[in-house]
Design a protein around this motif. Structure first.
Motif, PDB file in Angstrom:
ATOM      1  N   THR A  52      38.841 -12.305  50.084  1.00  0.00           N
ATOM      2  CA  THR A  52      39.692 -13.453  49.776  1.00  0.00           C
ATOM      3  C   THR A  52      40.386 -14.026  51.011  1.00  0.00           C
ATOM      4  N   TYR A  53      40.210 -13.368  52.165  1.00  0.00           N
ATOM      5  CA  TYR A  53      40.762 -13.871  53.426  1.00  0.00           C
ATOM      6  C   TYR A  53      39.969 -13.257  54.573  1.00  0.00           C
ATOM      7  N   LYS A  54      39.986 -13.938  55.727  1.00  0.00           N
ATOM      8  CA  LYS A  54      39.240 -13.448  56.886  1.00  0.00           C
ATOM      9  C   LYS A  54      40.074 -13.410  58.158  1.00  0.00           C
ATOM     10  N   THR A  55      41.317 -13.887  58.061  1.00  0.00           N
ATOM     11  CA  THR A  55      42.225 -13.896  59.203  1.00  0.00           C
ATOM     12  C   THR A  55      43.628 -13.568  58.704  1.00  0.00           C
ATOM     13  N   LEU A  56      44.544 -13.314  59.627  1.00  0.00           N
ATOM     14  CA  LEU A  56      45.938 -13.085  59.236  1.00  0.00           C
ATOM     15  C   LEU A  56      46.506 -14.329  58.567  1.00  0.00           C
ATOM     16  N   THR A  57      46.236 -15.492  59.130  1.00  0.00           N
ATOM     17  CA  THR A  57      46.692 -16.745  58.523  1.00  0.00           C
ATOM     18  C   THR A  57      46.081 -16.919  57.140  1.00  0.00           C
ATOM     19  N   GLY A  58      44.812 -16.580  57.000  1.00  0.00           N
ATOM     20  CA  GLY A  58      44.138 -16.657  55.707  1.00  0.00           C
ATOM     21  C   GLY A  58      44.757 -15.714  54.696  1.00  0.00           C
ATOM     22  N   ALA A  59      45.166 -14.533  55.134  1.00  0.00           N
ATOM     23  CA  ALA A  59      45.820 -13.570  54.237  1.00  0.00           C
ATOM     24  C   ALA A  59      47.148 -14.134  53.741  1.00  0.00           C
ATOM     25  N   GLN A  60      47.908 -14.738  54.650  1.00  0.00           N
ATOM     26  CA  GLN A  60      49.195 -15.323  54.260  1.00  0.00           C
ATOM     27  C   GLN A  60      48.987 -16.487  53.295  1.00  0.00           C
ATOM     28  N   LYS A  61      47.965 -17.297  53.538  1.00  0.00           N
ATOM     29  CA  LYS A  61      47.654 -18.408  52.632  1.00  0.00           C
ATOM     30  C   LYS A  61      47.213 -17.892  51.263  1.00  0.00           C
ATOM     31  N   ALA A  62      46.412 -16.837  51.246  1.00  0.00           N
ATOM     32  CA  ALA A  62      45.937 -16.262  49.977  1.00  0.00           C
ATOM     33  C   ALA A  62      47.123 -15.748  49.154  1.00  0.00           C
ATOM     34  N   LEU A  63      48.103 -15.155  49.809  1.00  0.00           N
ATOM     35  CA  LEU A  63      49.311 -14.712  49.096  1.00  0.00           C
ATOM     36  C   LEU A  63      50.041 -15.897  48.471  1.00  0.00           C
ATOM     37  N   ARG A  64      50.287 -16.917  49.292  1.00  0.00           N
ATOM     38  CA  ARG A  64      51.025 -18.098  48.801  1.00  0.00           C
ATOM     39  C   ARG A  64      50.252 -18.823  47.708  1.00  0.00           C
ATOM     40  N   LYS A  65      48.930 -18.902  47.853  1.00  0.00           N
ATOM     41  CA  LYS A  65      48.087 -19.562  46.853  1.00  0.00           C
ATOM     42  C   LYS A  65      48.236 -18.885  45.489  1.00  0.00           C
ATOM     43  N   ARG A  66      48.441 -17.588  45.493  1.00  0.00           N
ATOM     44  CA  ARG A  66      48.616 -16.832  44.255  1.00  0.00           C
ATOM     45  C   ARG A  66      50.075 -16.805  43.792  1.00  0.00           C
ATOM     46  N   GLY A  67      50.949 -17.511  44.502  1.00  0.00           N
ATOM     47  CA  GLY A  67      52.342 -17.634  44.092  1.00  0.00           C
ATOM     48  C   GLY A  67      53.272 -16.556  44.607  1.00  0.00           C
ATOM     49  N   PHE A  68      52.836 -15.787  45.603  1.00  0.00           N
ATOM     50  CA  PHE A  68      53.670 -14.706  46.140  1.00  0.00           C
ATOM     51  C   PHE A  68      54.319 -15.135  47.450  1.00  0.00           C
ATOM     52  N   SER A  69      55.569 -14.741  47.629  1.00  0.00           N
ATOM     53  CA  SER A  69      56.288 -15.101  48.845  1.00  0.00           C
ATOM     54  C   SER A  69      56.214 -14.008  49.909  1.00  0.00           C
ATOM     55  N   SER A  70      55.798 -12.798  49.517  1.00  0.00           N
ATOM     56  CA  SER A  70      55.756 -11.673  50.452  1.00  0.00           C
ATOM     57  C   SER A  70      54.851 -10.579  49.896  1.00  0.00           C
ATOM     58  N   LEU A  71      54.565  -9.592  50.731  1.00  0.00           N
ATOM     59  CA  LEU A  71      53.804  -8.439  50.257  1.00  0.00           C
ATOM     60  C   LEU A  71      54.603  -7.635  49.236  1.00  0.00           C
ATOM     61  N   THR A  72      55.903  -7.586  49.384  1.00  0.00           N
ATOM     62  CA  THR A  72      56.740  -6.893  48.391  1.00  0.00           C
ATOM     63  C   THR A  72      56.609  -7.580  47.042  1.00  0.00           C
ATOM     64  N   ASP A  73      56.665  -8.889  47.037  1.00  0.00           N
ATOM     65  CA  ASP A  73      56.498  -9.674  45.810  1.00  0.00           C
ATOM     66  C   ASP A  73      55.125  -9.408  45.197  1.00  0.00           C
ATOM     67  N   PHE A  74      54.093  -9.416  46.028  1.00  0.00           N
ATOM     68  CA  PHE A  74      52.727  -9.157  45.544  1.00  0.00           C
ATOM     69  C   PHE A  74      52.625  -7.787  44.880  1.00  0.00           C
ATOM     70  N   TRP A  75      53.040  -6.728  45.601  1.00  0.00           N
ATOM     71  CA  TRP A  75      52.875  -5.372  45.069  1.00  0.00           C
ATOM     72  C   TRP A  75      53.758  -5.125  43.848  1.00  0.00           C
ATOM     73  N   THR A  76      54.918  -5.748  43.791  1.00  0.00           N
ATOM     74  CA  THR A  76      55.763  -5.625  42.592  1.00  0.00           C
ATOM     75  C   THR A  76      54.995  -6.112  41.369  1.00  0.00           C
ATOM     76  N   THR A  77      54.329  -7.249  41.498  1.00  0.00           N
ATOM     77  CA  THR A  77      53.553  -7.813  40.397  1.00  0.00           C
ATOM     78  C   THR A  77      52.289  -7.007  40.148  1.00  0.00           C
ATOM     79  N   GLU A  78      51.547  -6.694  41.190  1.00  0.00           N
ATOM     80  CA  GLU A  78      50.280  -5.964  41.050  1.00  0.00           C
ATOM     81  C   GLU A  78      50.482  -4.595  40.403  1.00  0.00           C
ATOM     82  N   LEU A  79      51.517  -3.893  40.822  1.00  0.00           N
ATOM     83  CA  LEU A  79      51.761  -2.548  40.297  1.00  0.00           C
ATOM     84  C   LEU A  79      52.540  -2.562  38.980  1.00  0.00           C
ATOM     85  N   GLY A  80      53.189  -3.685  38.699  1.00  0.00           N
ATOM     86  CA  GLY A  80      53.952  -3.787  37.457  1.00  0.00           C
ATOM     87  C   GLY A  80      55.234  -2.991  37.464  1.00  0.00           C
ATOM     88  N   ARG A  81      55.787  -2.789  38.650  1.00  0.00           N
ATOM     89  CA  ARG A  81      57.056  -2.068  38.758  1.00  0.00           C
ATOM     90  C   ARG A  81      57.781  -2.502  40.028  1.00  0.00           C
TER      91      ARG A  81
END
Length: 137
Positions: A52-81
Motif C-alpha cells: 500500500t506504500y513504497k516510500t516514507l512519504t507514501g506510508a504517511q499518505k496511506a495513513l492519512r488516506k485511511r483517516g489516521f493522523s498517526s501510527l498511534t491512531d492507526f494501531w488503536t483502531t487496528e487493534l481495537g484497544r
C-alpha cells in the motif's frame, strides 16, 4: 511455542530481511510490527497492508488516506484497544517511537529497550523515545 520464542523468531526473521517500504518480502518497521501482531494474535495485517506504500512519504499518505493522523491512531483502531502508558510495555509489545528525525517508528519491546528497523539496520531505543505502547497477544 511460548511468547519469548515467537517474538524472538519474528524479530530475527524480520530484521534479516532487506529494508523496503511496504514490501512483506522485505521489511520496514511497520511491516515488522504487523508481522509480530500476526504471529501473536493470529491476524492478517501484513497481507492487509502489503504493497500500500513504497516510500516514507507514501506510508504517511496511506495513513492519512485511511483517516489516521498517526501510527498511534492507526494501531488503536487496528487493534481495537487504546494504548497503555509507555512504561507498561512488556516483552513483545508493540510501541510507537518518535526519534530525533521527528518521524514515528514502530518498534518492539525487548525488555528495557525497544527495537525498530531502519534503512541503516536495527536500532534500540530507550523508554524516553516511546510515545505509545500496545499490549500484544
Amino acid at each position: 511455542m511460548n511468547r519469548f520464542r515467537v517474538v524472538q523468531a519474528t524479530l530475527e526473521r524480520e530484521l534479516a530481511k532487506p529494508y523496503a517500504y511496504g514490501d512483506p518480502a522485505r521489511s520496514d518497521c511497520f511491516m515488522m510490527g504487523c508481522a509480530l501482531v500476526d504471529a501473536l494474535e493470529g491476524r492478517s495485517t501484513v497481507r492487509a497492508y502489503a504493497g500500500t506504500y513504497k516510500t516514507l512519504t507514501g506510508a504517511q499518505k496511506a495513513l492519512r488516506k485511511r483517516g489516521f493522523s498517526s501510527l498511534t491512531d492507526f494501531w488503536t483502531t487496528e487493534l481495537g484497544r487504546p494504548p497503555v502508558a509507555p512504561a507498561e510495555a512488556q516483552f513483545g509489545d508493540l510501541v510507537i517511537l518518535t526519534l530525533d528525525d521527528g518521524a514515528e517508528h514502530v518498534a518492539i519491546c525487548i525488555g528495557t529497550r525497544f527495537r525498530t528497523k531502519t534503512p541503516d539496520g536495527s536500532t534500540d531505543h530507550a523508554l524516553a523515545d516511546v510515545v505509545a505502547a500496545f499490549h500484544i497477544g
